[in-house]
Write a protein that holds these residues in place. Structure first.
Motif, PDB file in Angstrom:
ATOM      1  N   GLU A   1     -12.285 -26.486 -58.669  1.00 39.02           N
ATOM      2  CA  GLU A   1     -13.278 -25.663 -57.960  1.00 39.02           C
ATOM      3  C   GLU A   1     -12.622 -24.838 -56.847  1.00 39.02           C
ATOM      4  O   GLU A   1     -12.883 -23.650 -56.696  1.00 39.02           O
ATOM      5  CB  GLU A   1     -14.362 -26.574 -57.359  1.00 39.02           C
ATOM      6  CG  GLU A   1     -15.556 -25.771 -56.867  1.00 39.02           C
ATOM      7  CD  GLU A   1     -16.754 -26.655 -56.542  1.00 39.02           C
ATOM      8  OE1 GLU A   1     -17.492 -26.287 -55.636  1.00 39.02           O
ATOM      9  OE2 GLU A   1     -16.924 -27.704 -57.201  1.00 39.02           O
ATOM     10  N   GLU A   2     -11.729 -25.481 -56.100  1.00 42.92           N
ATOM     11  CA  GLU A   2     -11.045 -24.800 -54.998  1.00 42.92           C
ATOM     12  C   GLU A   2     -10.194 -23.631 -55.525  1.00 42.92           C
ATOM     13  O   GLU A   2     -10.222 -22.519 -54.991  1.00 42.92           O
ATOM     14  CB  GLU A   2     -10.153 -25.817 -54.261  1.00 42.92           C
ATOM     15  CG  GLU A   2      -9.389 -25.227 -53.088  1.00 42.92           C
ATOM     16  CD  GLU A   2      -8.226 -26.119 -52.656  1.00 42.92           C
ATOM     17  OE1 GLU A   2      -7.323 -25.589 -52.002  1.00 42.92           O
ATOM     18  OE2 GLU A   2      -8.222 -27.329 -52.984  1.00 42.92           O
TER      19      GLU A   2
ATOM     20  N   GLU B   1     -12.214 -20.667 -57.040  1.00 50.45           N
ATOM     21  CA  GLU B   1     -12.753 -19.833 -55.957  1.00 50.45           C
ATOM     22  C   GLU B   1     -11.668 -18.887 -55.442  1.00 50.45           C
ATOM     23  O   GLU B   1     -11.858 -17.683 -55.343  1.00 50.45           O
ATOM     24  CB  GLU B   1     -13.244 -20.758 -54.823  1.00 50.45           C
ATOM     25  CG  GLU B   1     -13.874 -20.039 -53.638  1.00 50.45           C
ATOM     26  CD  GLU B   1     -15.267 -19.504 -53.939  1.00 50.45           C
ATOM     27  OE1 GLU B   1     -15.486 -18.322 -53.611  1.00 50.45           O
ATOM     28  OE2 GLU B   1     -16.102 -20.238 -54.501  1.00 50.45           O
ATOM     29  N   ARG B   2     -10.515 -19.439 -55.154  1.00 54.68           N
ATOM     30  CA  ARG B   2      -9.441 -18.657 -54.560  1.00 54.68           C
ATOM     31  C   ARG B   2      -8.869 -17.615 -55.520  1.00 54.68           C
ATOM     32  O   ARG B   2      -8.509 -16.516 -55.122  1.00 54.68           O
ATOM     33  CB  ARG B   2      -8.316 -19.599 -54.123  1.00 54.68           C
ATOM     34  CG  ARG B   2      -7.062 -18.855 -53.724  1.00 54.68           C
ATOM     35  CD  ARG B   2      -5.918 -19.793 -53.473  1.00 54.68           C
ATOM     36  NE  ARG B   2      -5.938 -20.231 -52.107  1.00 54.68           N
ATOM     37  CZ  ARG B   2      -5.028 -21.066 -51.608  1.00 54.68           C
ATOM     38  NH1 ARG B   2      -4.099 -21.554 -52.368  1.00 54.68           N
ATOM     39  NH2 ARG B   2      -5.059 -21.413 -50.347  1.00 54.68           N
TER      40      ARG B   2
ATOM     41  N   ASP C   1     -10.383 -16.290 -58.169  1.00 55.26           N
ATOM     42  CA  ASP C   1     -11.420 -15.495 -58.825  1.00 55.26           C
ATOM     43  C   ASP C   1     -11.523 -15.821 -60.325  1.00 55.26           C
ATOM     44  O   ASP C   1     -11.510 -14.945 -61.178  1.00 55.26           O
ATOM     45  CB  ASP C   1     -11.142 -13.991 -58.611  1.00 55.26           C
ATOM     46  CG  ASP C   1     -12.334 -13.127 -59.013  1.00 55.26           C
ATOM     47  OD1 ASP C   1     -13.471 -13.659 -59.044  1.00 55.26           O
ATOM     48  OD2 ASP C   1     -12.134 -11.937 -59.323  1.00 55.26           O
TER      49      ASP C   1
ATOM     50  N   LYS D   1     -13.961 -18.276 -61.364  1.00 52.66           N
ATOM     51  CA  LYS D   1     -15.199 -19.045 -61.555  1.00 52.66           C
ATOM     52  C   LYS D   1     -16.002 -18.609 -62.774  1.00 52.66           C
ATOM     53  O   LYS D   1     -16.559 -19.430 -63.483  1.00 52.66           O
ATOM     54  CB  LYS D   1     -16.065 -18.936 -60.291  1.00 52.66           C
ATOM     55  CG  LYS D   1     -15.563 -19.798 -59.143  1.00 52.66           C
ATOM     56  CD  LYS D   1     -16.520 -19.823 -57.987  1.00 52.66           C
ATOM     57  CE  LYS D   1     -17.162 -21.193 -57.898  1.00 52.66           C
ATOM     58  NZ  LYS D   1     -17.916 -21.371 -56.655  1.00 52.66           N
TER      59      LYS D   1
END
Length: 260
Positions: free
Chosen positions: A127-128, A131-132, A134, A136
């Motif tokens: 998840e981390e 997000e970082r 791009d 998702k």
């Protein structure tokens, strides 16, 4: 701030024996400090990939010593070496090498399955990173459904997910269009600055090299020159071009290269 070398090559020579003996590196001294972003440049056949292979522990020197984070990989047994490599090193290649039968998420999580992390920890790390980087919206796609830039960002995610101390990148923008290449370079630069992850990148591209703190130039397996980024990127880029023109050899026609 005290400088702490994380990679140290001392008088390293690498000779490949075949019908004709080939000295790929000759008495190379090279240090990289913790948290540095370094590019390695030189003509084809100059020893760039050999240098990266020695740092990545894929290869061992014929003479001399390679130290990674205070450890000499050559002294480790095969199981210890595999563990050392997995814990300390992340790899990003020009040929992206994602597993085509797995989704983006499954490709990302693959290195963690070997370390027996809990499902909760794996999900948190995915998840981390998603997000970082791009990623998702594409976690459930397979590699053949991705653009070149998305695939390379996934590969960088896979290299980062076990939080290595060093990222080794071999022509990471070689197969990308200029927009995707810029995204990938800004990503590596951002990771280097925010996480203090050391990045060593082999590249033939002066634009890519201009994102780094320092550029090492090698020719015929030997140190040729090095320059540090100490001013505007545009000026640094011009200095990189100047050294490449002195290097000669097959470093592509540089006359048409312009910093975007």
């Amino acid at each position: 701030m005290e400088r702490k070398p994380i990679v140290e090559l001392t008088e390293v020579t690498k000779i490949y024996e075949s019908k004709v003996m080939h000295r790929a590196l000759n008495r190379m001294d090279f240090e990289v400090d913790e948290g540095e972003f370094v590019a390695v440049m030189g003509p084809s056949g100059s020893g760039k990939t050999t240098l990266l292979n020695l740092i990545s522990t894929i290869d061992v020197p014929t003479y001399g010593r390679v130290m990674i984070d205070g450890i000499e990989p050559e002294t480790l047994g095969s199981n210890e070496l595999a563990l050392f490599r997995r814990r300390n090193l992340g790899f990003v290649f020009q040929d992206i090498n994602l597993l085509h039968m797995l989704t983006v998420e499954e490709n990302l999580v693959l290195p963690l399955t070997l370390d027996g992390l809990s499902l909760k920890e794996m999900e948190a790390r995915v998840e981390e990173l998603a997000e970082r980087l791009d990623l998702k919206t594409i976690l459930h796609r397979r590699p053949d459904e991705l653009s070149g830039g998305q695939a390379q960002r996934t590969a960088i995610g896979r290299a980062l997910i076990h939080k290595p101390k060093i990222i080794l990148a071999d022509e990471p923008t070689g197969n990308l269009d200029s927009k995707s290449a810029k995204d990938v370079l800004e990503l590596l630069e951002g990771i280097n600055q925010s996480e203090k992850t050391t990045v060593i990148m082999v590249t033939h591209d002066p634009i890519a090299a201009s994102y780094c703190d320092r550029v090492l130039f090698i020719k015929d397996g030997e140190f040729f020159n090095e320059i540090y980024r100490d001013e505007r990127r545009r000026t640094f880029f011009q200095r990189i071009l100047n050294v490449l023109s002195l290097l000669g050899g097959n470093v592509h026609d540089l006359s048409s290269v312009r910093l975007p």
